[in-house]
Scaffold this motif. Structure first.
Motif, PDB file in Angstrom:
ATOM      1  N   ASP A   1       0.849  -1.183   0.000  1.00 39.63           N
ATOM      2  CA  ASP A   1       0.000   0.000   0.000  1.00 39.63           C
ATOM      3  C   ASP A   1       0.893   1.244   0.000  1.00 39.63           C
ATOM      4  O   ASP A   1       1.994   1.233   0.587  1.00 39.63           O
ATOM      5  N   VAL A   2       0.421   2.293  -0.614  1.00 37.43           N
ATOM      6  CA  VAL A   2       1.078   3.593  -0.524  1.00 37.43           C
ATOM      7  C   VAL A   2       0.036   4.604  -0.061  1.00 37.43           C
ATOM      8  O   VAL A   2      -1.177   4.440  -0.272  1.00 37.43           O
ATOM      9  N   GLN A   3       0.524   5.652   0.586  1.00 35.78           N
ATOM     10  CA  GLN A   3      -0.385   6.633   1.152  1.00 35.78           C
ATOM     11  C   GLN A   3      -0.013   8.040   0.687  1.00 35.78           C
ATOM     12  O   GLN A   3       1.164   8.368   0.536  1.00 35.78           O
ATOM     13  N   ASP A   4      -1.057   8.807   0.452  1.00 39.45           N
ATOM     14  CA  ASP A   4      -0.946  10.249   0.183  1.00 39.45           C
ATOM     15  C   ASP A   4      -2.024  10.894   1.043  1.00 39.45           C
ATOM     16  O   ASP A   4      -3.143  11.145   0.586  1.00 39.45           O
ATOM     17  N   PRO A   5      -1.728  11.056   2.367  1.00 41.96           N
ATOM     18  CA  PRO A   5      -2.763  11.454   3.327  1.00 41.96           C
ATOM     19  C   PRO A   5      -3.586  12.638   2.806  1.00 41.96           C
ATOM     20  O   PRO A   5      -3.031  13.575   2.210  1.00 41.96           O
ATOM     21  N   PRO A   6      -4.849  12.505   2.960  1.00 46.47           N
ATOM     22  CA  PRO A   6      -5.559  11.439   3.700  1.00 46.47           C
ATOM     23  C   PRO A   6      -5.961  10.281   2.814  1.00 46.47           C
ATOM     24  O   PRO A   6      -6.772   9.453   3.189  1.00 46.47           O
ATOM     25  N   LEU A   7      -5.399  10.246   1.606  1.00 45.92           N
ATOM     26  CA  LEU A   7      -5.798   9.211   0.658  1.00 45.92           C
ATOM     27  C   LEU A   7      -4.840   8.017   0.729  1.00 45.92           C
ATOM     28  O   LEU A   7      -3.647   8.160   1.045  1.00 45.92           O
ATOM     29  N   GLN A   8      -5.366   6.844   0.394  1.00 52.29           N
ATOM     30  CA  GLN A   8      -4.556   5.623   0.372  1.00 52.29           C
ATOM     31  C   GLN A   8      -4.803   4.899  -0.933  1.00 52.29           C
ATOM     32  O   GLN A   8      -5.928   4.853  -1.431  1.00 52.29           O
TER      33      GLN A   8
END
Length: 207
Positions: free
Chosen positions: A10-17
């Motif tokens: 998983d990768v995250q781009d807060p607040p998106l995942q």
């Protein structure tokens, strides 16, 4: 073990995942063979030596097994497997030893620890009971062990064989002590009965 492993990324781009991504790794079990190492105790054998120990040190390792199921010790016996014999001591182990005379092979069987197999192999003895005229060829002993899946490396030890020339035996068929009477002429045969001449390891004489 030989089960598969599934990895999730998983990768995250807060607040998106991101969406999860999966990959599967299949593990294949590989059995490593046992490793056998021995040290020879003797380099030569003289006819008439009787039973001798062949090894002074034996070590068996196996990185993925703690037991073995069998071992083979074989050699070419020019005098024949009925007079050239191998033996071991198996007391206190689950190992049984069977000597196959026709192929000059000592077969060890039974699941037991690496240490017990090491001890049994290290007790290996050899004897040649054919004293008359044994063939003076080097004996090469080949040893290997088996963990149930793979065999170990093959270890060879050599034993130089030395024949002994036995003297001929002459029998005149006459008692060792002859009696002569003083002042009496006598014709005495120095030979009585059949003269016998034997030599257990030669069929000819030179003089």
């Amino acid at each position: 073990t030989g089960l598969s492993r599934t990895l999730r990324f998983d990768v995250q781009d807060p607040p998106l995942q991101s969406n999860p991504a999966f990959t599967t790794i299949f593990l294949i079990y590989v059995d490593y063979p046992p490793m056998l190492m021995v040290t020879s105790q003797l380099t030569y054998y003289t006819a008439g030596d009787g039973t001798v120990n062949l090894l002074s040190f034996t070590n068996i390792t196996d990185i993925d097994n703690t037991t073995l199921v069998s071992a083979n010790i074989t050699f070419f016996a020019p005098d024949g497997g009925d007079v050239e014999l191998l033996n071991v001591t198996t007391t206190g182990t689950a190992i049984t030893a069977t000597y196959l005379h026709s192929i000059s092979t000592l077969l060890l069987q039974g699941e037991d620890t690496l240490q017990n197999y090491s001890n049994v192999i290290n007790s290996l003895t050899y004897v040649n009971t054919y004293l008359n005229n044994p063939i003076p060829l080097t004996r090469v002993f080949m040893i290997s062990v088996f963990d149930g899946i793979k065999s170990s490396n093959l270890v060879n030890i050599s034993l130089l064989f030395i024949a002994v020339n036995d003297p001929p035996v002459l029998n005149l068929g006459k008692p060792d002590l002859l009696t002569f009477m003083k002042d009496i002429t006598q014709n005495i045969s120095l030979v009585m009965g059949d003269v016998t001449l034997t030599d257990i390891d030669n069929t000819t004489l030179s003089s």
